[in-house]
Design a protein around this motif. Sequence first.
Motif, PDB file in Angstrom:
ATOM      1  N   LYS A 129       0.828  -1.206   0.000  1.00 19.36           N
ATOM      2  CA  LYS A 129       0.000   0.000   0.000  1.00 19.36           C
ATOM      3  C   LYS A 129       0.864   1.258   0.000  1.00 19.36           C
ATOM      4  O   LYS A 129       2.044   1.236   0.344  1.00 19.36           O
ATOM      5  CB  LYS A 129      -0.922   0.016   1.216  1.00 19.36           C
ATOM      6  CG  LYS A 129      -0.221   0.111   2.560  1.00 19.36           C
ATOM      7  CD  LYS A 129      -1.244   0.085   3.686  1.00 19.36           C
ATOM      8  CE  LYS A 129      -0.595   0.154   5.060  1.00 19.36           C
ATOM      9  NZ  LYS A 129       0.210  -1.055   5.339  1.00 19.36           N
TER      10      LYS A 129
ATOM     11  N   ARG B  28      -4.577   8.457   4.708  1.00 13.89           N
ATOM     12  CA  ARG B  28      -5.214   7.626   3.687  1.00 13.89           C
ATOM     13  C   ARG B  28      -4.287   6.480   3.293  1.00 13.89           C
ATOM     14  O   ARG B  28      -3.082   6.676   3.126  1.00 13.89           O
ATOM     15  CB  ARG B  28      -5.555   8.458   2.449  1.00 13.89           C
ATOM     16  CG  ARG B  28      -6.692   9.438   2.684  1.00 13.89           C
ATOM     17  CD  ARG B  28      -6.927  10.335   1.489  1.00 13.89           C
ATOM     18  NE  ARG B  28      -8.016  11.283   1.753  1.00 13.89           N
ATOM     19  CZ  ARG B  28      -8.271  12.358   1.017  1.00 13.89           C
ATOM     20  NH1 ARG B  28      -7.518  12.624  -0.042  1.00 13.89           N
ATOM     21  NH2 ARG B  28      -9.275  13.164   1.337  1.00 13.89           N
TER      22      ARG B  28
ATOM     23  N   PHE C 153      -3.757   3.618   0.381  1.00 17.94           N
ATOM     24  CA  PHE C 153      -4.111   3.203  -0.972  1.00 17.94           C
ATOM     25  C   PHE C 153      -3.559   1.794  -1.191  1.00 17.94           C
ATOM     26  O   PHE C 153      -2.360   1.603  -1.407  1.00 17.94           O
ATOM     27  CB  PHE C 153      -3.510   4.168  -2.007  1.00 17.94           C
ATOM     28  CG  PHE C 153      -4.045   5.573  -1.921  1.00 17.94           C
ATOM     29  CD1 PHE C 153      -5.028   5.999  -2.807  1.00 17.94           C
ATOM     30  CD2 PHE C 153      -3.570   6.467  -0.970  1.00 17.94           C
ATOM     31  CE1 PHE C 153      -5.522   7.301  -2.744  1.00 17.94           C
ATOM     32  CE2 PHE C 153      -4.060   7.774  -0.894  1.00 17.94           C
ATOM     33  CZ  PHE C 153      -5.044   8.189  -1.787  1.00 17.94           C
TER      34      PHE C 153
ATOM     35  N   GLN D  19     -11.558   1.327   1.280  1.00 22.45           N
ATOM     36  CA  GLN D  19     -11.331   0.863  -0.082  1.00 22.45           C
ATOM     37  C   GLN D  19     -11.988  -0.489  -0.330  1.00 22.45           C
ATOM     38  O   GLN D  19     -12.387  -0.801  -1.448  1.00 22.45           O
ATOM     39  CB  GLN D  19      -9.823   0.787  -0.356  1.00 22.45           C
ATOM     40  CG  GLN D  19      -9.459   0.498  -1.800  1.00 22.45           C
ATOM     41  CD  GLN D  19      -7.964   0.606  -2.049  1.00 22.45           C
ATOM     42  OE1 GLN D  19      -7.238   1.202  -1.265  1.00 22.45           O
ATOM     43  NE2 GLN D  19      -7.498   0.020  -3.134  1.00 22.45           N
TER      44      GLN D  19
ATOM     45  N   TYR E 167      -9.909   4.665  -1.340  1.00 27.29           N
ATOM     46  CA  TYR E 167      -8.853   4.450  -0.359  1.00 27.29           C
ATOM     47  C   TYR E 167      -9.501   4.237   1.010  1.00 27.29           C
ATOM     48  O   TYR E 167     -10.720   4.438   1.175  1.00 27.29           O
ATOM     49  CB  TYR E 167      -7.906   5.654  -0.304  1.00 27.29           C
ATOM     50  CG  TYR E 167      -8.624   6.983  -0.338  1.00 27.29           C
ATOM     51  CD1 TYR E 167      -9.336   7.468   0.768  1.00 27.29           C
ATOM     52  CD2 TYR E 167      -8.616   7.755  -1.504  1.00 27.29           C
ATOM     53  CE1 TYR E 167     -10.006   8.671   0.731  1.00 27.29           C
ATOM     54  CE2 TYR E 167      -9.300   8.961  -1.561  1.00 27.29           C
ATOM     55  CZ  TYR E 167      -9.985   9.421  -0.437  1.00 27.29           C
ATOM     56  OH  TYR E 167     -10.666  10.615  -0.484  1.00 27.29           O
TER      57      TYR E 167
END
Length: 204
Positions: A120, A135, A137, A176, A182
């Motif tokens: 990530k 955040r 991702f 997500q 996300y």
Amino acid sequence: MEKEVSCVNSIAILDFLRQNYEGDYASLLRQLDPEIDASPDPERFLRDPNNWISSKVASELYERASLAFNDPMVAFKIAKFAIEKRSYGYAQRIIVKAFASYERALRNLQRINDKWNRNKRVELVEINNNDALVRLFWNKAMGVSKHLCLMNQGAYTFLPLIWGGRPLTLEERCCQFEGAEYCEFHLRWPARKRLLEVFSRFSR
């Protein structure tokens, strides 16, 4: 097998199972991946902090633990358990050094993250005196799952316990794994005066 998640993470899972699971938890380690299956001792492989496993294998371990305890939040609880029991060992000492302050740690989240997984991208969106917005991702091509997200939530929440602090307050604003772009966490911690008192005690 792709090397995406440090076995520091699987050590925490196995320690949790060993202490809390009443069945034969060795059966939960079978048929995870051909490379692990070919090992003469799969548990030893998963307990070697120098080894890495795929995100798919890590997700499967959390899924099996979740089913074994009939608890969808088990990954969050494993993170808390690992921090309380110091299961992370050497990795935890790195975290303690890195978390000399919340601000310093949060501004280096990606570097800290990369020590234990490669699945990530972490973005610090905003940080203030006693709160921040983060955040995550996730790379969905790596076989990631909601379990990994829950483990991260637990790690963020309970890391201050290492130095005698209080758990953070974490609010998940979107995920997500539930259709968002996300995972977004709002983090809040004690006011600066209280934080300095905690670190003063910890450094004695």
